[in-house]
Design a protein around this motif. Structure first.
Motif, mmCIF file in Angstrom:
data_model
loop_
_atom_site.group_PDB
_atom_site.id
_atom_site.type_symbol
_atom_site.label_atom_id
_atom_site.label_comp_id
_atom_site.label_asym_id
_atom_site.label_seq_id
_atom_site.Cartn_x
_atom_site.Cartn_y
_atom_site.Cartn_z
ATOM 1 N N GLU A 194 0.868 -1.379 -0.095
ATOM 2 C CA GLU A 194 -0.018 -0.090 -0.106
ATOM 3 C C GLU A 194 0.894 0.810 -0.165
ATOM 4 O O GLU A 194 1.616 1.490 1.333
ATOM 5 N N VAL A 195 0.716 1.775 -1.139
ATOM 6 C CA VAL A 195 2.068 3.332 -1.167
ATOM 7 C C VAL A 195 0.700 4.489 -1.569
ATOM 8 O O VAL A 195 -0.128 4.415 -2.584
ATOM 9 N N ALA A 196 1.179 5.889 -1.736
ATOM 10 C CA ALA A 196 0.938 6.683 -1.646
ATOM 11 C C ALA A 196 1.971 7.167 -3.105
ATOM 12 O O ALA A 196 3.188 7.058 -3.025
ATOM 13 N N THR A 197 1.503 7.926 -3.804
ATOM 14 C CA THR A 197 2.491 9.028 -5.096
ATOM 15 C C THR A 197 2.404 9.952 -4.872
ATOM 16 O O THR A 197 1.644 10.250 -4.973
ATOM 17 N N LEU A 198 3.523 10.522 -5.670
ATOM 18 C CA LEU A 198 4.047 12.161 -5.762
ATOM 19 C C LEU A 198 4.008 12.510 -7.346
ATOM 20 O O LEU A 198 5.370 11.574 -7.723
ATOM 21 N N MET A 199 4.424 13.191 -7.780
ATOM 22 C CA MET A 199 4.883 13.303 -9.637
ATOM 23 C C MET A 199 5.395 14.631 -9.145
ATOM 24 O O MET A 199 4.651 15.493 -8.682
ATOM 25 N N VAL A 200 6.652 15.499 -9.589
ATOM 26 C CA VAL A 200 6.870 16.110 -9.983
ATOM 27 C C VAL A 200 7.454 16.707 -11.614
ATOM 28 O O VAL A 200 7.653 16.200 -11.625
ATOM 29 N N LYS A 201 6.480 17.452 -11.513
ATOM 30 C CA LYS A 201 6.976 18.290 -13.557
ATOM 31 C C LYS A 201 7.695 19.476 -13.157
ATOM 32 O O LYS A 201 7.330 21.071 -13.092
ATOM 33 N N PHE A 202 8.570 19.249 -14.173
ATOM 34 C CA PHE A 202 10.024 20.185 -14.441
ATOM 35 C C PHE A 202 9.226 21.561 -15.981
ATOM 36 O O PHE A 202 8.363 19.979 -16.492
ATOM 37 N N TYR A 203 9.066 22.464 -15.585
ATOM 38 C CA TYR A 203 8.489 22.961 -16.874
ATOM 39 C C TYR A 203 9.208 23.675 -17.978
ATOM 40 O O TYR A 203 9.129 23.861 -19.404
ATOM 41 N N ASN A 204 10.698 24.015 -17.143
ATOM 42 C CA ASN A 204 11.965 24.700 -18.197
ATOM 43 C C ASN A 204 12.656 22.685 -18.162
ATOM 44 O O ASN A 204 14.277 23.094 -18.584
ATOM 45 N N ILE A 205 12.424 21.926 -18.127
ATOM 46 C CA ILE A 205 13.640 20.286 -18.474
ATOM 47 C C ILE A 205 14.480 21.048 -19.244
ATOM 48 O O ILE A 205 15.825 20.316 -19.128
ATOM 49 N N THR A 206 14.647 22.217 -20.865
ATOM 50 C CA THR A 206 15.260 21.604 -21.892
ATOM 51 C C THR A 206 16.377 22.508 -21.573
ATOM 52 O O THR A 206 17.193 22.569 -21.280
ATOM 53 N N GLU A 207 16.140 23.682 -20.644
ATOM 54 C CA GLU A 207 16.588 24.568 -20.075
ATOM 55 C C GLU A 207 17.777 24.238 -18.954
ATOM 56 O O GLU A 207 18.990 24.141 -18.441
ATOM 57 N N ILE A 208 17.126 23.389 -17.758
ATOM 58 C CA ILE A 208 17.797 22.276 -16.202
ATOM 59 C C ILE A 208 18.835 21.257 -16.974
ATOM 60 O O ILE A 208 19.952 21.612 -16.928
ATOM 61 N N ALA A 209 18.226 20.407 -18.458
ATOM 62 C CA ALA A 209 19.167 19.899 -19.164
ATOM 63 C C ALA A 209 20.366 20.729 -20.201
ATOM 64 O O ALA A 209 21.830 19.790 -19.549
ATOM 65 N N GLU A 210 20.363 21.601 -20.162
ATOM 66 C CA GLU A 210 21.618 23.292 -20.284
ATOM 67 C C GLU A 210 22.557 23.041 -19.026
ATOM 68 O O GLU A 210 24.140 23.461 -20.040
#
Length: 547
Positions: free
Chosen positions: A182-198
């Motif tokens: 029995e687990v709970a779930t959390l999602m993290v969404k980044f909107y600047n992922i391409t800039e972060i990749a730089e």
């Protein structure tokens, strides 16, 4: 004073011998820290644990613990320390004993500066070689960990869309180390992922590993916490663990603190606090996505919670609950009439002032509101283009691609600019209004070259227009006139060609290739590739492998 890289400890029972060694060379110029000399071998042993010398110079003839005995103990207990023997006697048996006991070299008193520098150079070379080997081993080990982590991501990501063909999580090895049900779930969404990749030179493995490591630290390094990066959407990270609502809310707040807005752009954290089995992760993921689109359409951090069961309750948000927006039923007929009768000002007023769309990032619009409203408007404009001015179809599609991209980035300003460009293009007569056409063409050529070498970066029409100080609509038209295709069409073609080239390497995962050519959403990349090439990325790779 320079930062000393290595430490040297000398041992001799004679004061003047110790001082001669101390003053023999300027140790700091060789990045060496000369520790206070020891009087005998026993003192050396006592001081090693605290002072941690890298190099030991020892006299052979010392009371209590002789130099040879010291060398033997050092070889057995501290084999990583480099040892050099010094003696006033040229004794073959002692020389032999030095090398048998692991000594690097044997020097005769009085030791000259040239001899000391020569043997220290040899010692430093050995220390740096060891250090490089250690770094290479660590790098190789880390790379294996990152690759293993990426492969694990792929398996968990497959569960999100049911691509394991009916297999549950318990039937795969992905859950072998997680015994909870029995687990709970959390999602993290980044909107600047391409800039972060730089920040990671577009190394998606390194970026993913870094973010997951930081998320794991925030969970308290719990062994049973599953943390993975969605392989199909590199901007999404999921945490699956046992936790109550209070713990999850605290974790969400800590995540937003760990990834500040100024450095990482807006981040959404979506909580699914209702516990479930890992086998239900696909259903949970769909609920997370459904909740995610209710976040405010602005460039701020946001925490949302999935509703309990199916009670009809709207998702809970860390900010004021949004009120839904929709275009009036008569808008399509009215806008189409304004377009066909050339009433530009009235058309703009209708589009941008209806529901106060010009302020769509003021906190009263959700992502879904903006997506539906913008989709409705662009649909009307695109139908008008196809029916009344089909020659503008490519330009309209380019503007719509920009609108879709900026919508995903929560960038209201650029979205509105792109929509204005699409609308303005309907009234352009295609004539070159510039008095300096030659200069403009040079800029267009620069843009063409820039796209060829920087295709993996965030490249949009409005961004290029701002960078080169040109009107976006005029830039689009001029580029098309010179090269026979729009900027976005050219960018897409270059990306697909690079992707096809990368697919020749069978070891590169398709999701990685998608990211390397500028797409964080693999499913979107796959659709574009199929449209341009005529088959899916996987089919293309299989065909190439059979050649």
């Amino acid at each position: 004073m320079k930062n000393m890289k290595y430490k040297v400890l000398a041992a001799d029972d004679e004061f003047w011998s110790r001082e001669n060694i101390r003053n023999l060379i300027p140790w700091e110029e060789y990045s060496l820290e000369f520790l206070e000399p020891a009087c005998d071998g026993e003192e050396v042993i006592e001081r090693i644990a605290e002072e941690k010398p890298d190099i030991i110079l020892t006299d052979i003839n010392m009371p209590f613990l002789s130099g040879l005995e010291l060398l033997q103990r050092l070889q057995n207990e501290y084999p990583e320390i480099i040892t050099i023997a010094i003696s006033g006697y040229d004794d073959f048996d002692k020389v032999k004993g030095v090398f048998v006991s692991g000594g690097l070299d044997y020097l005769l008193k009085p030791v000259g500066k040239e001899e000391m520098v020569k043997v220290l150079t040899k010692a430093l070379g050995l220390l740096e070689e060891r250090e490089n080997t250690k770094k290479q081993d660590e790098t190789s080990k880390l790379q294996k960990h990152k690759l293993s982590s990426f492969l694990e991501d792929s398996e968990y990501s497959a569960l999100l869309s049911g691509k394991l063909y009916g297999q549950s999580a318990s039937q795969t090895h992905v859950s072998s180390t997680n015994t909870f049900s029995e687990v709970a779930t959390l999602m993290v969404k980044f909107y600047n992922i391409t800039e972060i990749a730089e920040q990671f030179e577009h190394d998606n493995l390194q970026m993913s590993w870094n973010i997951k490591s930081r998320l794991r630290e925030l969970t308290g390094l719990e062994e049973n916490a599953i943390i993975f990066n969605n392989s199909n959407k590199m901007s999404e990270f999921l945490i699956v663990k046992t936790a109550d609502a209070k713990e999850f809310r605290a974790l969400a707040e800590n995540i937003l603190k760990e990834f500040p807005l100024e450095e990482y752009g807006p981040v959404s954290v979506v909580l699914h606090e209702q516990t479930s089995s890992l086998d239900d992760i696909g259903t949970v993921y769909r609920e997370l996505i459904s909740t995610l689109i209710t976040r405010p359409f602005n460039r701020k951090h946001s925490i949302l919670s999935c509703p309990e069961e199916k009670t009809g309750e709207l998702p809970r948000n860390s900010e004021t609950q949004m009120v839904g927006k929709s275009a009036p039923a008569h808008m399509e007929t009215e806008l189409y009439h304004l377009l066909t009768t050339g009433q530009k000002a009235e058309a703009e007023k209708l589009i941008f002032k209806t529901c106060n769309f010009r302020q769509c990032d003021d906190g009263n619009w959700t992502y879904l509101d903006v997506k539906q409203y913008a989709g409705r408007i662009t649909g009307i404009l695109y139908r008008y283009v196809q029916e009344k001015c089909p020659e503008l179809t490519a330009q309209a599609e380019e503007a719509m691609d920009n609108i879709d991209y900026y919508m995903k980035c929560l960038n209201a300003h650029s979205l509105l600019v792109s929509l204005k460009i699409l609308l303005d293009s309907l009234w352009e007569n295609g004539e070159d209004k510039s008095s300096d056409a030659g200069s403009i063409m040079q800029q267009v050529e620069q843009i063409h070259k820039y796209i060829e070498r920087s295709y993996h970066e965030n490249i949009t029409l409005t961004a290029l227009a701002e960078q080169y100080h040109m009107d976006a609509s005029y830039l689009s038209r001029t580029f098309s006139q010179k090269y026979g295709e729009t900027i976005i069409a050219f960018l897409t073609r270059i990306r697909m060609e690079k992707a096809a080239e990368l697919m020749k390497d069978q070891d590169k995962k398709l999701e990685t290739i998608s990211f390397l050519v500028g797409y964080d959403d693999y499913n979107y990349f796959s659709r574009v590739f199929r449209k341009k090439v005529g088959c899916s990325p996987r089919e293309y790779r299989n065909k190439f492998a059979q050649l």
